[in-house]
Scaffold this motif. Structure first.
Motif, PDB file in Angstrom:
ATOM      1  N   PRO A  23      -2.568  -0.855   6.606  1.00 48.44           N
ATOM      2  CA  PRO A  23      -1.937  -1.786   7.546  1.00 48.44           C
ATOM      3  C   PRO A  23      -0.428  -1.882   7.347  1.00 48.44           C
ATOM      4  N   ASP A  24       0.080  -1.427   6.216  1.00 54.34           N
ATOM      5  CA  ASP A  24       1.524  -1.497   5.973  1.00 54.34           C
ATOM      6  C   ASP A  24       1.925  -0.315   5.095  1.00 54.34           C
ATOM      7  N   GLU A  41       3.282  -0.123   2.162  1.00 54.05           N
ATOM      8  CA  GLU A  41       2.935  -0.160   0.739  1.00 54.05           C
ATOM      9  C   GLU A  41       1.455   0.170   0.524  1.00 54.05           C
ATOM     10  N   ALA A  42       0.602  -0.373   1.384  1.00 51.81           N
ATOM     11  CA  ALA A  42      -0.829  -0.085   1.249  1.00 51.81           C
ATOM     12  C   ALA A  42      -1.104   1.399   1.493  1.00 51.81           C
ATOM     13  N   THR A  43      -0.436   1.955   2.491  1.00 60.22           N
ATOM     14  CA  THR A  43      -0.616   3.381   2.761  1.00 60.22           C
ATOM     15  C   THR A  43      -0.143   4.215   1.581  1.00 60.22           C
ATOM     16  N   THR A  51       0.044   3.326  -1.489  1.00 59.94           N
ATOM     17  CA  THR A  51      -0.871   3.142  -2.617  1.00 59.94           C
ATOM     18  C   THR A  51      -2.063   4.078  -2.489  1.00 59.94           C
ATOM     19  N   TRP A  52      -2.627   4.110  -1.280  1.00 60.96           N
ATOM     20  CA  TRP A  52      -3.778   4.990  -1.086  1.00 60.96           C
ATOM     21  C   TRP A  52      -3.388   6.463  -1.251  1.00 60.96           C
ATOM     22  N   TYR A  63      -9.811  -1.530  -9.317  1.00 62.19           N
ATOM     23  CA  TYR A  63      -8.711  -2.241  -8.664  1.00 62.19           C
ATOM     24  C   TYR A  63      -9.000  -2.608  -7.209  1.00 62.19           C
ATOM     25  N   MET A  64      -9.868  -1.860  -6.553  1.00 60.92           N
ATOM     26  CA  MET A  64     -10.204  -2.242  -5.180  1.00 60.92           C
ATOM     27  C   MET A  64     -11.349  -3.247  -5.174  1.00 60.92           C
ATOM     28  N   LEU A  77      -1.082  -2.362  -7.292  1.00 62.63           N
ATOM     29  CA  LEU A  77      -2.064  -1.315  -7.017  1.00 62.63           C
ATOM     30  C   LEU A  77      -3.324  -1.920  -6.395  1.00 62.63           C
ATOM     31  N   GLY A 101      -2.605  -3.369  -2.878  1.00 61.59           N
ATOM     32  CA  GLY A 101      -2.423  -2.286  -1.894  1.00 61.59           C
ATOM     33  C   GLY A 101      -3.747  -1.661  -1.519  1.00 61.59           C
ATOM     34  N   LEU A 102      -4.563  -1.405  -2.511  1.00 64.58           N
ATOM     35  CA  LEU A 102      -5.862  -0.786  -2.231  1.00 64.58           C
ATOM     36  C   LEU A 102      -6.749  -1.711  -1.400  1.00 64.58           C
ATOM     37  N   ARG A 143      -5.804  -4.098   0.689  1.00 63.68           N
ATOM     38  CA  ARG A 143      -5.315  -4.175   2.071  1.00 63.68           C
ATOM     39  C   ARG A 143      -5.673  -2.902   2.825  1.00 63.68           C
TER      40      ARG A 143
END
Lengths: 161, 498
Positions: A92-93, A95-97, A99-100, A118-119, B11, B14-15, B17
């Protein structure tokens, strides 16, 4: 709610979990299909009502993912490797992209451990049980993965400057 | 539990989201209805769930065998459950035997970088950096050789027709001979997607991208042989990959490598030496054979290094020529010392029916190699018309052609059968045209194929998938399998001298 209504409500998130665990959409779809079918067949075993559905199906899904990972390590045909490049699905943003994109580059050994930790906020003991590996292995893989991710993060920051 | 630092927090956030942003992409309801034998939505009141002995909330996930190697057990060095490969598929071992690790590690050396400098350098390489570090850490032999400074830098270079090939390093030891190479100027790899859900009128998603670089070790000191390689990785340095063959027969040798880049062919010769690594190894001849039901295993030797026990194993069995998923707890070979089992720490490098399996360096009053089970191929003649649901019996097991899909010349077959010990999958696939002519498809060396073969324990169903490209102009009306996998119970047990 019916099984399929509950499934639809959780599907997007679960698809992302499968993608994160397995690193490519083809295997993620296989895992989702198998999990959805297994969930349907065992829906009468769900305890805790609708509120528990997401966590229950997630657990089934993770078992399917582990099965695919185990099978991939033993029988993955080299010819297929190029079709299994990491799937860089957008978030969605930025930073999230980003991170993935870092996590997607981890190997099959390291990525699932990071995803569960972490997820999904699992403990090291829970991860060990889910993946059927010793807790010590979980710790060492997390350590390696974090070291790699930090390096990748630094590289991303340098590129961004 | 250790508190998370800022990096870990970001981390995790981010994951999460990224995952929460996921949108459904599959029509799961339709897929479940189809596989569960239901009609379309709304056709009946869905009452899912039936009593089946399967998942229960709280059910322990660890199998009883998994308890054998418990964390914290000080008797056991807790070997990692590393990949075990199918020894009948020599091309498949490299990826998981640490090939790219070898490559990456050697790359650092070839570039003349000390470890800290190199680590800093690779941090900027988004693809190869993580691969490099992990391989060194995961491969005990590599890690040791690296730390001892025993990796051999060997630079050769060739530039022609806009293509530059560099040999960046050679790693030769008692387990493998691996050459790291770099190719610049090759055409780009088409970025392909994996299998997608198929809609009416939509292109099929399964296909294999063109591999624009192929590498073989064609000779060792002038003697021809086989080699294993995986597709090279795209990196900021160009394509980087490895090609491997068996350990050198002597201390030193000249390796002849052939590269195909797009349609151009190049030949290079590089020196290789295992003299330094051999100073730290001790090879003990074994030469024991055992035959069970047509399958002969021979332990030729065992080599002890400071960190590994490497077993050289020869397998003589009628081949199945297909992948087989195995249960790592009960169906994969292991080393046993004083009642404790050790799994492989490195895959077997299989060339010419010889496989090298690495285990932890363990000592005990008795050391045994145990192969609990093996699979052989047997001839069959099983034919399915190209109709979904067509059933043919194979060795007493009903095998259903669960799906057949085609786009242009690319075809995919999926079979389903009950999980039974009489038969573990089919191979040797042919298509039959309207005139009854048979065409073998996807055979080794004749082109690409993609396949899988696994059991879903929830349904006790074996799923066998095979996809490849049809010969030009062939219009199939049926598919035939000419081989079937049959498991053979061992165990083959060998005492290893120390």
């Amino acid at each position: 709610m019916t099984y399929f209504e509950l499934l639809r409500a959780h599907q997007g998130y679960l698809e992302r979990i499968a993608l994160a665990m397995l690193g490519n959409r083809a295997d993620a779809e296989d895992a989702m299909q198998e999990a959805a079918l297994a969930g349907y067949q065992h829906f009468d075993q769900l305890r805790g009502g609708e509120a528990a559905f997401g966590a229950w199906l997630r657990r089934i899904l993770i078992r399917q993912c582990r099965r695919i990972l185990d099978g991939r390590r033993r029988t993955f045909p080299v010819d297929d490797l190029a079709a299994y490049i990491p799937d860089l699905a957008p978030g969605p943003d930025v930073e999230a992209t980003a991170t993935w994109e870092m996590v997607a580059r981890l190997s099959d050994h390291l990525r699932p451990v990071v995803v569960l930790r972490y997820m999904l906020d699992m403990s090291q003991q829970e991860i060990a049980e889910e993946l059927a590996i010793p807790v010590g292995t979980v710790k060492s893989r997390l350590g390696k993965a974090l070291a790699l991710l930090r390096k990748m993060g630094e590289a991303q920051r340098r590129e961004a400057r | 539990m250790m508190p998370r630092d800022d990096f870990e927090s970001r981390l995790g956030q981010g994951l999460k989201r990224w995952a929460q942003a996921g949108e459904p992409t599959l029509d799961l309801e339709a897929l479940v209805r189809e596989r569960a034998g239901l009609g379309p939505a709304g056709a009946e009141s869905v009452q899912p769930g039936k009593p089946q002995p399967s998942l229960q909330p709280g059910e322990p996930l660890l199998s009883p065998q998994a308890e054998l190697l418990q964390p914290g057990d000080t008797r056991v060095p807790v070997p990692q459950p590393n990949p075990t490969v199918d020894p009948r598929s020599p091309r498949r071992w490299l990826r998981w035997a640490g090939g790219i690790t070898t490559a990456a590690a050697a790359l650092a050396l070839a570039l003349g970088l000390s470890f800290p400098t190199w680590a800093g350098a690779v941090a900027g390489w988004p693809l190869i950096g993580p691969v490099v570090t992990e391989i060194i850490m995961d491969d005990a032999g590599m890690k040791w050789a690296y730390e001892m400074g025993l990796m051999q830098g060997s630079v050769a270079e060739l530039s022609e027709d806009g293509v530059t090939i560099r040999i960046l390093g050679v790693v030769a030891d008692s387990r493998r001979t691996t050459v790291l190479y770099q190719v610049q100027g090759a055409p780009p790899v088409p970025k392909e997607q994996g299998k997608q859900p198929i809609q009416a009128g939509q292109d099929l998603g399964f296909h294999r991208p063109t591999q624009q670089v192929e590498v073989m070790i064609t000779a060792v000191d002038g003697q021809g042989g086989m080699s294993s390689s995986a597709p090279p990785e795209e990196t900021p340095l160009g394509l980087v990959g490895t090609v491997s063959t068996l350990p050198l027969p002597g201390a030193k040798a000249e390796l002849e490598l052939q590269f195909r880049v797009d349609e151009k062919r190049f030949t290079l010769t590089v020196p290789a030496s295992r003299a330094e690594t051999d100073r730290y190894s001790r090879e003990v001849a074994v030469n024991q054979s055992q035959e069970i039901d047509g399958i002969t295993y021979t332990v030729e030797s065992v080599t002890y290094t400071p960190v590994e026990s490497i077993v050289r194993l020869r397998l003589e069995a009628p081949s199945f020529y297909g992948p087989i998923q195995r249960d790592p707890e009960t169906e994969v070979l292991y080393l046993e010392a004083d009642g404790v089992r050790y799994r492989t720490t490195g895959g077997g490098s299989g060339v010419d029916n010889v496989f090298l399996y690495a285990f932890p360096r363990v000592k005990g009053s008795s050391l045994h190699l145990v192969v609990p089970l093996e699979v052989k191929g047997v001839d069959i003649d099983a034919l399915w018309p190209l109709q979904k649901g067509a059933v043919t019996e194979v060795l007493g097991v009903p095998v259903t052609l669960a799906s057949y899909q085609r786009q242009n010349r690319v075809v995919q077959f999926e079979w389903e059968s009950p999980d039974r010990d009489e038969m573990w999958g089919v191979s040797g696939i042919e298509v039959i045209d309207r005139e009854g002519r048979a065409y073998e498809i996807g055979a080794a060396g004749s082109g690409w194929s993609g396949e899988s073969n696994y059991v879903n324990p929830e349904t006790n169903t074996r799923h066998r998938r095979f996809e490849t490209e049809l010969p030009e102009g062939v219009e199939p009306v049926a598919v035939r399998a000419t081989r079937a996998a049959v498991p053979v119970e061992g165990p083959w047990v060998f005492e290893l001298p120390q």
